[in-house]
Design a protein around this motif. Structure first.
Motif, PDB file in Angstrom:
ATOM      1  N   ASP A 801      15.250  14.170  21.783  1.00 37.88           N
ATOM      2  CA  ASP A 801      14.119  13.943  22.684  1.00 37.88           C
ATOM      3  C   ASP A 801      14.007  15.066  23.719  1.00 37.88           C
ATOM      4  O   ASP A 801      13.508  16.150  23.420  1.00 37.88           O
ATOM      5  CB  ASP A 801      14.309  12.546  23.318  1.00 37.88           C
ATOM      6  CG  ASP A 801      13.195  12.143  24.249  1.00 37.88           C
ATOM      7  OD1 ASP A 801      12.200  12.872  24.356  1.00 37.88           O
ATOM      8  OD2 ASP A 801      13.333  11.082  24.902  1.00 37.88           O
ATOM      9  N   ASN A 836       8.723  17.267  28.573  1.00 34.49           N
ATOM     10  CA  ASN A 836       9.924  18.102  28.619  1.00 34.49           C
ATOM     11  C   ASN A 836      10.779  17.957  27.357  1.00 34.49           C
ATOM     12  O   ASN A 836      11.989  18.164  27.385  1.00 34.49           O
ATOM     13  CB  ASN A 836      10.754  17.791  29.866  1.00 34.49           C
ATOM     14  CG  ASN A 836      11.232  16.342  29.901  1.00 34.49           C
ATOM     15  OD1 ASN A 836      10.477  15.442  29.553  1.00 34.49           O
ATOM     16  ND2 ASN A 836      12.454  16.125  30.327  1.00 34.49           N
ATOM     17  N   ASP A 837      10.146  17.592  26.264  1.00 32.26           N
ATOM     18  CA  ASP A 837      10.897  17.471  25.007  1.00 32.26           C
ATOM     19  C   ASP A 837      11.372  18.845  24.531  1.00 32.26           C
ATOM     20  O   ASP A 837      10.661  19.833  24.647  1.00 32.26           O
ATOM     21  CB  ASP A 837      10.011  16.859  23.916  1.00 32.26           C
ATOM     22  CG  ASP A 837       9.714  15.389  24.185  1.00 32.26           C
ATOM     23  OD1 ASP A 837      10.257  14.855  25.170  1.00 32.26           O
ATOM     24  OD2 ASP A 837       8.957  14.801  23.414  1.00 32.26           O
ATOM     25  N   ARG A 925       9.923   8.036  20.759  1.00 34.99           N
ATOM     26  CA  ARG A 925      10.170   7.997  19.314  1.00 34.99           C
ATOM     27  C   ARG A 925      10.764   6.677  18.834  1.00 34.99           C
ATOM     28  O   ARG A 925      10.651   6.341  17.656  1.00 34.99           O
ATOM     29  CB  ARG A 925      11.093   9.160  18.912  1.00 34.99           C
ATOM     30  CG  ARG A 925      10.387  10.489  19.037  1.00 34.99           C
ATOM     31  CD  ARG A 925      11.326  11.675  18.933  1.00 34.99           C
ATOM     32  NE  ARG A 925      10.588  12.878  19.267  1.00 34.99           N
ATOM     33  CZ  ARG A 925      10.355  13.285  20.513  1.00 34.99           C
ATOM     34  NH1 ARG A 925      10.813  12.584  21.544  1.00 34.99           N
ATOM     35  NH2 ARG A 925       9.655  14.370  20.745  1.00 34.99           N
TER      36      ARG A 925
END
Ligand code: PAZ
Ligand code: MN
Length: 978
Positions: A801, A836-837, A925
């Motif tokens: 993530d 900010n992945d 996710r």
């Protein structure tokens, strides 16, 4: 976790946060085969590159207040983190372009996974080498992809045109290693000639043929588009350009096209095109067909294998009814001369309206009972219940006009328009049903521009079909209703191979013009940013407000006969652009695939939260609206805060807010709406205004801070027994998932301490049991029970993530544990930035840095082709066989905080082979999407719930999902409890 607790730093972890850890076991046995070794390439470049980066980087110490006490020792080792260093990489990659062609590969801003079909052999730069964007001539690229097809009807000209993606022939080492190991997947499809690109839909009034030709000419669509090599090279192609066209105008205006544009129209049969277009849409576009009853739009999932036969009713100026039995198999069984032309023609005479849409808009305020003779008028206000007719049923359209001594001017144009609309819509609905009955067809699809996405028209037709069939037949509508013929003509260029594409290879995007009311929208410009910004500014100057959210009218019918009032009547009606507004641009990405480990792709629905629930929609609308100013600040800062960036930031905010407002007004406007779509729309809007990566500097800062403390963490972990270590690792993942710049609760927290302080505090608070806690089952599967040891997982896909602590202190240590136990690990990250992945493009650098402090990571990264061992001598050509299991990185094909497993990159689909463990991390996710997803192998879902409302919502459903959770036993085929 429910009670806030003061910790030593003097701040609290709010009760918003709830860790969730779910494990789900498989429903099917998955075959296990042995690993394939990857060969390592070009080590020399890598080694020298590493040195230069390190040397340079030592001058740029990691700044910011995040680095506290014990973090400073390692900061000079951090491999990357400044703009300079990126330049280094860029230079290097550009040097890797094929055959001397500078590649555009350093730009990660593409929805990668799409494989260009460009033939770059013999490519040469034309003109000035110093030019920043030189034209590249591709002499061997066949430019025979035709870019335009037309449907020239009696009232409207419909255009479908194709523009190529700016393809990225990126060929970096990560990609090469993945390709070498997993091969190239191409699903089950035959090879396709179509390039990745976009399909655009545009319409003009036939009376404004000149405007249409100006448009074609300005975009050079008849020469293959502005993006075509021949156009860029300034080559004027031969005069015998052929454009596919259908509709009567293809004959009528052929000479005009030849004269003005020098093109010959190649005429395609109209019925052939309608059917080809409809079949294509019904097979290829997921949310194409929908029902519309009493103001409620509902998308219908069409099973490809159960599509035929159906009745296609195309309502243009006149109406055609076609029985469709298969691709190219059809028969025009009926039609009626009372159609869209009748409504517009009679309406114009009777109301003096200047356009079709004006007439339609008038009907919104109309009352047809002023003109129509109703059953109640004949029966003294009573129903004629014996034959099932309510008092409000229309007995005779316009029948009242005969008995009253009134002139045309005594009637309101609004009432006339509505009576006319109802008369024609009912008639079409009724004749359609009778034909469906005649041929035993249950499904009727209505297309054609008469419908215009107009709620009342659709309701009326649906009502007629339902009424006459007594609920046995169903009227369905198509989002691309007006473009069936044009699409069919486009597909008749055989070389396109479009008909071979499937739903998962299309991604629909909405250009910034989509949410606006009015204006002449002739389709999105071909990537001209300035034009886009001016577009937004134009609206601001004109003082045009973003469409205010309009509450949905409550559904209402009146019994058997029909409705009194149009239930879908709103206060606004989109004018001329209305039909174009509900369709976007179709991005064709031939390499996208359905994730092969989905247990049941047919029933899979990615979204957990259904935004057709009004309160949910309002909540998320407010959350995203409130977050926008901060996001704009970040985005503008990420591009140096220049005036240009500010201007783009402003345009982004307006475009995104307008989309949100549009969706509040009509949630299903762009297809079925889930939270994931909203979150992705935001990222797409940022990209639309060319923001490359709004959180880039935050990500770099957090990576540096986290990498600096990683060695301490690894040491701490290595000092533990395996039971404690596994728990600490999972706690670490949950704790580190708190670094999420998309969550308001988290961002507030960041003001209260440094990243490492927050991480430590968060980890301390990870006491079990978690909100959903399946850890014991996972532990048993990993470590066995008592003396009974378990075989390790063969290969794990870790869907990572966020950047910073999340990846460095959370997921990497967990990956390391799996590697240490002999499991191959594939880190799966975004293809494009989202919040900010961490992206797949950034991961190899992070892994390389982490590997400096850890032998396990280093050897595995080398084995996976992410690193090159300095001991290998590139001259001897020997690739050392590594004893370690590989660590790899693949991109997921997404640019969103969520993931839709129906559309993933081909490299992820290929990497899924032999996988027996999936770990989904993060809220986006594993909770917003995929909370209910089932896979063919064991799956873990780990996330910190950082949003109070979501926590409450999930608490409601957790009880329902507990049946999914059970121990992953020795036998992976153990059945799922019913
Ligand atoms: C966008 C996110 C899903 C990202 O979460 P992540 O996947 O990084 O855990 C999350 O930040 C989110 O749902 N935010 C909602 C807004 C809020 O709570 O403020
Ligand atoms: Mn995230």
């Amino acid at each position: 976790m429910d009670t806030p607790e003061t910790i030593s730093h003097g701040f609290k972890l709010p009760c918003v946060f709830h860790p969730i850890f779910i494990s789900i076991s498989p429903t099917l046995v998955f075959t296990v085969v042995g690993p394939v070794r990857s060969s390592l390439t070009n080590p020399k470049t890598e080694i020298s590159d590493c040195h230069s980066i390190r040397a340079r980087n030592s001058q740029h110490s990691a700044g910011g207040g995040l680095m506290a006490d014990n973090q400073t020792n390692n900061k000079n080792d951090i491999r990357r983190g400044t703009g300079d260093l990126q330049e280094d990489k860029k230079d290097k990659e550009e040097g890797e372009g094929e055959k001397g062609v500078p590649s555009a590969s350093s730009n990660p801003m593409h929805r990668s996974g799409s494989r260009p079909q460009l033939d770059v052999s013999g490519a040469a730069i034309q003109g000035d080498f110093e030019d920043r964007n030189p034209t590249i001539l591709l002499p061997n690229q066949s430019d025979d992809i035709s870019h335009l097809a037309l449907d020239i009807g009696g009232s409207l000209i419909k255009l479908v045109y194709f523009s190529r993606h700016e393809e990225n022939p990126s060929n970096d080492r990560r990609k090469r290693a993945i390709k070498q190991r997993f091969g190239v997947s191409n699903g089950n499809r035959r090879s396709y000639p179509i390039l990745g690109g976009r399909l655009h839909f545009v319409k003009f009034e036939t009376g404004k043929l000149n405007e249409c030709m100006d448009f074609i000419s300005s975009k050079q669509l008849h020469r293959g588009g502005i993006d075509s090599p021949s156009w860029r090279a300034g080559i004027r192609p031969a005069d015998n350009i052929i454009i596919k066209a259908t509709g009567g105008g293809a004959y009528k205006y052929a000479d005009v096209f030849k004269e003005r544009l020098g093109v010959s129209l190649d005429k395609e049969d109209e019925m052939d095109c309608l059917v080809a277009g409809a079949n294509f849409l019904l097979k290829a576009i997921r949310h194409e067909a929908f029902t519309h009853m009493e103001g409620q739009k509902e998308f219908v999932q069409i099973d490809h294998n159960d599509l035929f036969p159906y009745l296609l009713v195309n309502v243009g100026s006149g109406v055609s009814m076609i029985k469709v039995d298969g691709d190219g198999k059809f028969q025009r069984v009926s039609g009626t001369n009372v159609g869209g032309g009748t409504y517009w023609g009679l309406g114009r005479l009777l109301t003096k309206c200047k356009s079709f849409d004006e007439l339609l808009e008038l009907s919104q305020q109309g009352d047809n009972s002023k003109l129509d003779m109703l059953v109640g008028d004949i029966y003294g206000g009573m129903d004629y219940s014996k034959i099932g007719l309510s008092a409000s049923t229309i007995a005779s359209s316009f029948g009242k006009a005969i008995s009253e001594n009134k002139e045309l001017s005594d009637y309101r144009p609004e009432d006339i328009s509505l009576s006319l609309l109802r008369m024609i819509s009912y008639n079409i609905g009724q004749i359609s049903y009778l034909n469906a009955l005649r041929y035993g067809l249950k499904r009727i699809f209505f297309g054609g521009f008469f419908i215009r996405g107009h709620a009342y028209t659709m309701d009326t037709i649906s009502f007629a079909v339902q009424f006459w069939s007594k609920g046995q037949a169903q009227a369905m509508f198509l989002r691309h209703e007006g473009f069936l013929g044009a699409l069919g003509a486009f597909m008749s260029y055989e070389k396109h191979g479009l008909d071979d594409l499937m739903a998962h290879q299309f991604v629909e995007r909405f250009p910034m013009g989509a949410p606006y009311v009015g204006g002449k929208i002739h389709g999105p410009p071909l990537g001209d940013l300035n034009e886009k910004i001016s577009w937004m500014e134009k609206f601001v100057q004109k003082g045009m407000k973003i469409t205010a959210p309009v509450p949905m009218a409550p559904p209402g019918t009146t019994g058997l006969g029909g409705f009194d009032r149009p239930s879908s009547k709103g206060h606004t009606l989109r004018s001329d652009a209305s039909a174009a507004l509900n369709i976007g641009v179709l991005h064709l990405i031939p390499s996208l695939e359905v994730f092969p480990l989905l247990a049941d792709p047919k029933t899979y629905e990615p979204n957990t939260i259904d935004l057709s629930d009004r309160t949910e929609l309002e909540y998320w609308f407010a959350v995203l609206s409130e977050h926008t100013p901060d996001l704009v600040d970040k985005a503008v800062a990420s591009e140096g805060g220049t005036d240009d960036a500010k201007r783009r930031g402003d345009a982004f905010a307006r475009a995104f807010s307008a989309h949100l407002a549009r969706l509040m007004e009509e949630p299903a406007a762009y297809g079925k709406l889930g939270l994931a779509n909203l979150l992705e729309l935001r990222e797409e809007c940022l990209r639309e205004f060319q923001f490359r990566d709004a959180y880039i500097s935050i990500k770099q800062r957090e990576n540096e801070a986290s990498l600096a403390v990683l060695p301490d963490l690894l040491m701490e972990l290595d000092g533990m027994n395996e039971d404690d270590r596994l728990l600490t690792l999972v706690e670490g993942v949950l704790a580190a998932n708190i670094f999420d710049w998309g969550s308001r609760a988290c961002v507030e927290l960041y003001h209260k301490g440094t990243i490492i302080e927050i991480y430590r505090m968060s980890r301390k608070k990870m006491h079990r049991p978690w909100r959903v806690d399946d850890f014991d089952k996972f532990k048993e599967r990993m470590l066995g029970r008592g003396e009974k040891k378990r075989h390790p997982y063969k290969r794990a896909l870790l869907f990572v993530d966020n950047a910073g602590a999340d990846i460095v202190l959370g997921m990497l240590p967990l990956a390391r544990e799996l590697l240490r136990r002999g499991t191959e690990v594939v880190l799966v990250a975004n293809s494009l930035p989202a919040l900010n992945d961490v992206t797949a493009y950034e991961l190899p650098e992070i892994v390389a840095e982490a590997a400096k402090h850890c032998d396990i990571l280093r050897k595995s990264a080398e084995a996976g082709g992410l690193l090159v061992d300095a001991m290998v001598n590139p001259q001897d050509g020997l690739k050392r066989e590594s004893a370690s299991v590989p660590l790899m990185v693949v991109e997921n094909g997404c640019g969103s905080p969520c993931i839709d497993f129906r559309q993933v990159s081909s490299e992820l689909a290929a990497a899924a082979k032999d996988v027996d463990l999936i770990i989904l991390e993060g809220m986006g996710r594993s909770l917003h999407t995929n909370f209910n997803a089932r896979f063919k192998c064991d799956a873990l879902k780990l996330a910190m719930v950082k949003n109070k409302r979501l926590a409450e919502k999930l608490a409601e459903v957790v009880a329902e999902i507990t049946w999914l959770l059970y121990v992953a036993g020795d036998n992976p085929s153990s059945p799922v409890p019913e």
